[in-house]
Design a protein around this motif. Structure first.
Motif, PDB file in Angstrom:
ATOM      1  N   ALA A  43       0.816  -1.214   0.000  1.00  0.00           N
ATOM      2  CA  ALA A  43       0.000   0.000   0.000  1.00  0.00           C
ATOM      3  C   ALA A  43       0.851   1.266   0.000  1.00  0.00           C
ATOM      4  CB  ALA A  43      -0.929   0.004   1.219  1.00  0.00           C
ATOM      5  N   PHE A  44       2.168   1.132   0.038  1.00  0.00           N
ATOM      6  CA  PHE A  44       3.045   2.287   0.163  1.00  0.00           C
ATOM      7  C   PHE A  44       2.850   3.310  -0.965  1.00  0.00           C
ATOM      8  CE2 PHE A  44       7.224   4.396  -0.510  1.00  0.00           C
ATOM      9  CZ  PHE A  44       7.296   5.080   0.697  1.00  0.00           C
ATOM     10  N   PRO A  45       2.717   2.906  -2.230  1.00  0.00           N
ATOM     11  CA  PRO A  45       2.511   3.915  -3.286  1.00  0.00           C
ATOM     12  C   PRO A  45       1.265   4.773  -3.060  1.00  0.00           C
ATOM     13  CG  PRO A  45       3.160   1.824  -4.253  1.00  0.00           C
ATOM     14  CD  PRO A  45       2.892   1.556  -2.802  1.00  0.00           C
ATOM     15  N   LYS A  46       0.181   4.154  -2.588  1.00  0.00           N
ATOM     16  CA  LYS A  46      -1.034   4.915  -2.322  1.00  0.00           C
ATOM     17  C   LYS A  46      -0.853   5.839  -1.119  1.00  0.00           C
ATOM     18  CE  LYS A  46      -3.640   3.347  -5.608  1.00  0.00           C
ATOM     19  NZ  LYS A  46      -4.060   4.265  -6.705  1.00  0.00           N
ATOM     20  N   TYR A  47      -0.113   5.346  -0.125  1.00  0.00           N
ATOM     21  CA  TYR A  47       0.176   6.186   1.039  1.00  0.00           C
ATOM     22  C   TYR A  47       0.959   7.432   0.608  1.00  0.00           C
ATOM     23  CZ  TYR A  47       2.600   7.987   5.102  1.00  0.00           C
ATOM     24  OH  TYR A  47       3.125   8.833   6.046  1.00  0.00           O
ATOM     25  N   VAL A  48       1.996   7.233  -0.179  1.00  0.00           N
ATOM     26  CA  VAL A  48       2.824   8.361  -0.608  1.00  0.00           C
ATOM     27  C   VAL A  48       2.022   9.328  -1.472  1.00  0.00           C
ATOM     28  CG1 VAL A  48       4.814   9.005  -2.005  1.00  0.00           C
ATOM     29  CG2 VAL A  48       4.996   7.118  -0.412  1.00  0.00           C
ATOM     30  N   GLU A  49       1.123   8.796  -2.279  1.00  0.00           N
ATOM     31  CA  GLU A  49       0.271   9.642  -3.111  1.00  0.00           C
ATOM     32  C   GLU A  49      -0.568  10.576  -2.232  1.00  0.00           C
ATOM     33  OE1 GLU A  49      -3.437   8.168  -5.437  1.00  0.00           O
ATOM     34  OE2 GLU A  49      -1.745   7.974  -6.811  1.00  0.00           O
ATOM     35  N   ALA A  50      -1.168  10.017  -1.177  1.00  0.00           N
ATOM     36  CA  ALA A  50      -1.971  10.833  -0.268  1.00  0.00           C
ATOM     37  C   ALA A  50      -1.093  11.821   0.493  1.00  0.00           C
ATOM     38  CB  ALA A  50      -2.731   9.926   0.702  1.00  0.00           C
ATOM     39  N   LEU A  51       0.075  11.360   0.948  1.00  0.00           N
ATOM     40  CA  LEU A  51       0.992  12.238   1.675  1.00  0.00           C
ATOM     41  C   LEU A  51       1.423  13.408   0.798  1.00  0.00           C
ATOM     42  CD1 LEU A  51       2.745  12.755   4.212  1.00  0.00           C
ATOM     43  CD2 LEU A  51       4.525  11.365   3.121  1.00  0.00           C
ATOM     44  N   ASP A  52       1.698  13.135  -0.455  1.00  0.00           N
ATOM     45  CA  ASP A  52       2.145  14.186  -1.364  1.00  0.00           C
ATOM     46  C   ASP A  52       1.079  15.268  -1.517  1.00  0.00           C
ATOM     47  OD1 ASP A  52       3.984  15.341  -3.248  1.00  0.00           O
ATOM     48  OD2 ASP A  52       2.694  14.600  -4.863  1.00  0.00           O
ATOM     49  N   VAL A  53      -0.174  14.850  -1.709  1.00  0.00           N
ATOM     50  CA  VAL A  53      -1.260  15.819  -1.861  1.00  0.00           C
ATOM     51  C   VAL A  53      -1.409  16.661  -0.599  1.00  0.00           C
ATOM     52  CG1 VAL A  53      -3.754  16.071  -2.118  1.00  0.00           C
ATOM     53  CG2 VAL A  53      -2.516  14.456  -3.569  1.00  0.00           C
ATOM     54  N   THR A  61       8.503  14.923  -0.448  1.00  0.00           N
ATOM     55  CA  THR A  61       7.818  13.630  -0.429  1.00  0.00           C
ATOM     56  C   THR A  61       8.525  12.630  -1.326  1.00  0.00           C
ATOM     57  OG1 THR A  61       5.735  14.848  -0.193  1.00  0.00           O
ATOM     58  CG2 THR A  61       5.581  12.499  -0.677  1.00  0.00           C
ATOM     59  N   ARG A  62       8.962  13.100  -2.492  1.00  0.00           N
ATOM     60  CA  ARG A  62       9.624  12.205  -3.455  1.00  0.00           C
ATOM     61  C   ARG A  62      10.931  11.671  -2.883  1.00  0.00           C
ATOM     62  NH1 ARG A  62       9.287  15.390  -7.587  1.00  0.00           N
ATOM     63  NH2 ARG A  62      11.428  16.188  -7.498  1.00  0.00           N
ATOM     64  N   GLN A  63      11.663  12.501  -2.150  1.00  0.00           N
ATOM     65  CA  GLN A  63      12.917  12.032  -1.560  1.00  0.00           C
ATOM     66  C   GLN A  63      12.650  10.935  -0.531  1.00  0.00           C
ATOM     67  OE1 GLN A  63      15.606  12.512   1.845  1.00  0.00           O
ATOM     68  NE2 GLN A  63      15.475  14.608   1.097  1.00  0.00           N
ATOM     69  N   PHE A  64      11.626  11.157   0.312  1.00  0.00           N
ATOM     70  CA  PHE A  64      11.242  10.140   1.289  1.00  0.00           C
ATOM     71  C   PHE A  64      10.843   8.849   0.582  1.00  0.00           C
ATOM     72  CE2 PHE A  64       7.331   8.376   3.373  1.00  0.00           C
ATOM     73  CZ  PHE A  64       7.992   7.629   4.341  1.00  0.00           C
ATOM     74  N   ARG A  65      10.037   8.962  -0.461  1.00  0.00           N
ATOM     75  CA  ARG A  65       9.598   7.775  -1.205  1.00  0.00           C
ATOM     76  C   ARG A  65      10.782   7.027  -1.792  1.00  0.00           C
ATOM     77  NH1 ARG A  65       7.432   9.196  -6.875  1.00  0.00           N
ATOM     78  NH2 ARG A  65       9.705   9.391  -7.072  1.00  0.00           N
TER      79      ARG A  65
END
Length: 236
Positions: free
Chosen positions: A83-93, A211-215
């Motif tokens: 689920a990490f990609p979806k989490y990062v997507e929400a975090l980014d927004v 966010t991208r760096q964290f991802r």
């Protein structure tokens, strides 16, 4: 205070101690994702009855740090890598929106608060204490959210930050072991500068880059440890 009131107060203090201790151990990965939390064993450990232990576990479940299973067992919440990609997507927004709003709406008092939280983060980095670092990182970003003047976005953002603290712990570990020493501090300073200058677009771009760096670093950590014993629980 009558005996019943005194008993409730003592039980409440015991439940808080149990909650705070377990929360610290979960966030710092002392208690590993997927690990069983047995009420009887915990009651013995904290020298209390099972009732305040149960109350502490219910609070932790509300914070998404433990999962209470149908068979009445409780485990440390897994880190769901799928689920990490979806989490990062929400975090980014959430990160971008709160930072954009802060750049537009911040006051001088907000700037002072953000700068103070950034100084606290840098002090935490100097200690090498990952849990202190993740807590100070959250405080920095929440100071930005407060400056954005939208409590609904801020509350959503805070929940995401809390859910990501264990992943951030691994992220810090990766950066230290790969000798990438700035540990987000440079990006924090740039975000503060953009907010101070009311540069909404730059604040947005920096939040996205943050966010991208964290991802990217978390994914590199996972690739590096894919064949090693990295306990992430059933969600992995």
């Amino acid at each position: 205070m009558d005996e019943d009131g005194e008993g409730r107060r003592v039980r409440g203090m015991g439940s808080r101690l149990c909650h705070d201790t377990l929360r610290h151990e979960i966030l710092s990965l002392v208690l590993q994702p997927g690990q069983l939390l047995d009420e009887t064993t915990l009651a013995e450990r904290f020298a209390m009855s099972r009732s305040p232990v149960r109350e502490a576990l219910i609070r932790l479940a509300g914070e998404d740090l433990v999962v209470m299973l149908p068979n009445r067992s409780t485990i440390v919440a897994p880190i769901d890598v799928q689920a990490f990609p979806k989490y990062v997507e929400a975090l980014d927004v959430a990160q971008r929106m709160n930072t954009r709003l802060a750049a537009e709406l911040r006051s001088e008092a907000d700037l002072q608060a953000i700068a103070a939280r950034q100084a606290e983060f840098e002090a935490a980095v100097a200690t090498g204490d990952h849990l202190a670092m993740s807590g100070a990182n959250k405080a920095f970003h929440m100071a930005i959210a407060v400056a954005g003047r939208n409590p609904y976005l801020a509350a959503f953002y805070e929940r995401l930050l809390d859910q990501g603290r264990r992943m951030l712990h691994l992220h810090f570990d990766y950066l230290e072991r790969t000798n990438d020493g700035y540990l987000l501090t440079d990006e924090h300073r740039l975000m503060l500068e953009a907010i101070r200058e009311r540069d909404v677009d730059r604040a947005d771009a920096l939040a996205h880059s943050h966010t991208r760096q964290f991802r990217d670093n978390f994914l590199r950590f996972m690739q590096e440890n894919h064949l090693q014993a990295v306990p992430l629980g059933a969600g992995a």
